[in-house]
Each structure stands twice: as C-alpha cells, then as structure tokens.
Design an enzyme around this catalytic site. Sequence first.
Site, PDB file in Angstrom:
ATOM      1  N   CYS A   1      35.802  42.336  36.178  1.00 54.73           N
ATOM      2  CA  CYS A   1      34.847  41.401  36.640  1.00 54.73           C
ATOM      3  C   CYS A   1      34.866  40.154  35.836  1.00 54.73           C
ATOM      4  O   CYS A   1      35.135  39.011  36.125  1.00 54.73           O
ATOM      5  CB  CYS A   1      33.500  42.080  36.370  1.00 54.73           C
ATOM      6  SG  CYS A   1      33.008  43.509  37.240  1.00 54.73           S
TER       7      CYS A   1
ATOM      8  N   HIS B   1      27.888  37.366  34.446  1.00 56.67           N
ATOM      9  CA  HIS B   1      28.769  38.256  33.570  1.00 56.67           C
ATOM     10  C   HIS B   1      29.931  37.201  32.927  1.00 56.67           C
ATOM     11  O   HIS B   1      31.019  37.826  32.716  1.00 56.67           O
ATOM     12  CB  HIS B   1      29.608  39.084  34.599  1.00 56.67           C
ATOM     13  CG  HIS B   1      29.735  40.462  34.004  1.00 56.67           C
ATOM     14  ND1 HIS B   1      30.576  41.627  34.621  1.00 56.67           N
ATOM     15  CD2 HIS B   1      29.509  40.722  32.647  1.00 56.67           C
ATOM     16  CE1 HIS B   1      30.509  42.595  33.807  1.00 56.67           C
ATOM     17  NE2 HIS B   1      29.896  42.022  32.501  1.00 56.67           N
TER      18      HIS B   1
END
Length: 490
Positions: free
Chosen positions: A91, A141
């Site tokens: 990610c 993130h």
Amino acid sequence: MKTIQIPLLPATLQLGRRNLFAIIATLSFTSSVSSQTTNSSRPNVLIIHVDEWRAQSTGYSGDKDVKTPNLDKLSATSANFVNAVSGIPVCTPFRASLVTGQRPLTNGIFMNDVRLDTNAITIAKVFDENGYQTGYIGKWHLDGKYRLSFTPPGARRQGFEYWKAVNCDHNYNHSVYYDNDDTTRHYWKGYDVFAEAKDAEKYLRNHAHDHNPFFLMLAFGPPHNPYNTAPEAYTKMYDPSKLALRPNVPVNMQNEVRENLVGYYSHMTAIDDMVGEIINTLKQEGVYDNTIILFTSDHGDLMGSHGAYRKQKPWDESIKVPMLFHYSGNNGIKEGNYSAMINSEDIMPTLLGMCNIKVPGTVEGIDFSKYLQGKEKDPKDTVSIITCIQPFGEWARVRGGKEYRGIRTPQYTYVRDLNGPWLLFDDANDPYQMKNLVNNPGYTLLQHHLDSLLAEKLKVANDKFLPGLFYVKKFHYPPLDATGTVGYYE
C-alpha cells in the site's frame, strides 16, 4: 478495441527512465500554465484509487465471474494498460510513488506505515501551483504509524486542500474519517465505499463549474481484506460453488478461496456501482468530456494463487494492477489495449503531461501522455522494475519473505533474490506462471539477457541491492518489531 503491441527491445535501448541523480541539482518547480487560463481549456483530473484489486479480476480483463459492468464500459473508451505493475506491491510504497513520481529508494518509502517526507514535491502540490483545486477522500496511508489519528492541514497532507480522509482503516462499515480541519473523529455512515463516493459526487458538483479545474483523488479501502464485509445485496450476487479458480490455486485451498472470492468480488461490484454513479455525476454536470479519469489499484491479491494470499510477492496476481486512462477532450487519449509497461512512478508525469504542466525535475517516472495521444508511436521504455526492499508484515521473514529485485516485460518476468536468480517465467506462454525456467539450460541466453538488463536498470536507479536492513537504517526508519515490520497504532 485495438491492441498496440510493444516488442521487447534490446538491452541497450531499454534505459529510458530518467536518472534522478543527474538532474536533481537543476530542479525547477514552476508553473507552466497561465493563471488567465480558464477551466474549460484545462482538463479536470479524477483518480479513483482502490486497494488490493488485482488486474485479472475485471470483466474487461476476461474474468467471467466478477460483475464490473461500469468499469467494462469505461474500459471501452479508455487506454487500458494491460501490463501495468506495482513496483513494490504494497500500500504505502505505491501511494508514495504515485504522488511523488519517484522510485521507493528515492522517496524512501518501501514499507507500510512510514510518513512521506513533507518536503516532497507531490502531484497535488504541482496541480495546486498550476491553479487547480485539490481534494482527497478516503484512505491516505502516507502519514506514518498512527493509522486513525488526525492528519492536520498543511505539510502532512502533501498539497491536498479539501480533506475527508484517514490514514488507514479497514473497518468498512464503521470507518473513521476527518473532515477538513476538524480534529473530531467522524465515522462514515454505513458502508464507507458508498459514503465516500457520495462525498466525491458532492465535491464534483460543487467544483465542476468553478473557474479553476479540480484534481480529486478518491481512495477506497476495499476490496482489501477483510473480504466478507460488503453489503449483503452484493454478496448474494455470488455463489461460491460456481466461481472459477485460476489453475495455480492448489486443490487443498480451493473451497476456502471460493468463499473469499465471494467477498472480494462483492466489494468490487459495490465499487463498480459507485464508479457508474460518479461518471453519471460528471455527465450531469457537463464535465465528463473535460475530465481525465484514472482508475487503478496499489497492488493485487494472490487470492490462493501459488498457495498464498495478499501481496508483496513477485507473481502477477500480486504485482499487476488495473490501469485505465480515460479522456475524450482536446488532445484526448486514444482508446485501446496498450501492452507497454507502466509503473507507479509513471502516473504523476503522465497526468501532468496530459494537462500540459511541466514535470518537476525530481520525477523519475515516464510521461506517457504523448504516447496515449498517439503522438509517439512507441513508449520510452518496455521494462518495469519490481522490488521487495525489506519483507515485512504478511510476508515477513518468518513467513518466507525475502528481498528481491526483478523486471517485468511484456513477455517475461525475471527475479533475483540475494542468493542469485530465483524466478523466470515466459508470461506469454505460461500466463499463470506455473513453470519456473530459471537455470533451465534451454533458456540460458534469455536468462543472461534479462539478468544483464536488470543489472543495468538497477544501476540507473542507483540500487545496489543490499539487505533490507541497510535501507531501513539509511532512511532512519522507526524501530522494527520482531518480524521486521514497522508497528502501527490506532
């Protein structure tokens, strides 16, 4: 749709990516669009970014089980990069490369839950400098190890002004977000895909007719696990007993994989419905033809292929991602299937190129805009580097994780670990990567060629392929836990 085939070039012609270290001293970060230019002459930009959606799982890519009618329709009028890859299939690194246009050993982000340097020149900062309104909705993130904490306005938002986001939360039916400068922890109402999409539609309606164009990123958390958390109306669409599996899923995992595919596909179909609603909103507001739409994912999910789940590993179900570019306005994109390689760091320069904005000198990725517009016959490169710098988390060393460097071409995958050649696949003739040809006497010359090509690519990238902990120390990472992972907190 037409297919544009790109041959594998000789090694001496494959080094088209910029050498950052040769140009960084001459960095020029200036606006190239006159402030007098109106929205009508500059395209809006909308990125729809999903999490853990592998390239193989769309109707338009040939999956007969998953229901993605809106994406299938969008693909028919888009450039479809059938060989798009995630350079580090996990990610945070993908997102960092997307927003900086840099490889992980340049921006320093090669593991999850590490904060991107707030001094980075990012895609949102460049669009902002060029008069765009910028917005971010969903999963961020890029703000370090505190996943549910408030990311304050300013440097840590990397150039995004409008903000309805959280660093990371996978509780899709009770997920956190923060509303612009409000430090209060809010929760999306119901299934967050629906709520985030509605907020995006509101943003589009509010900004569609402003003088300045918009740059909006909508980042959904699904179909990342937990799989079986989509609304029941979607899970009822799928019967596990009728789902086909990829041939590389071991027999002993097949029942479990079918059950998980129900959830995986359910999230996808829910997202697909929202893609359809967002496109309808753009059309209703009269800006669909003047909006570049990019649909992509940060990595895939093995979903039982090769006996594994999730990502990080160098197999296609992990590294290949969907990547559609749609733009039907002036200097529009030529629809069709493109076999050229495109990686995460190429997204920023390509979008800037489509908007006639100067690409900052910090960017390492390729600007494919002229290629997409039909102004260049061939791309500048036909090789993408795939990497694991430091194994962690779901693929920590205790679970078999290891460092690797590899290349993916339109036909081959070649990967080395620290001990030498590890994998070689002829992807054209072995699409499920079930026959490892590494050190096979019949492929000696090919392996040597690919090994030399990998070495040249790593040299250009200034990557000496050292053990992962060297880079952890070099970039001053926080202490790792017992599995070699950056611990995160809620």
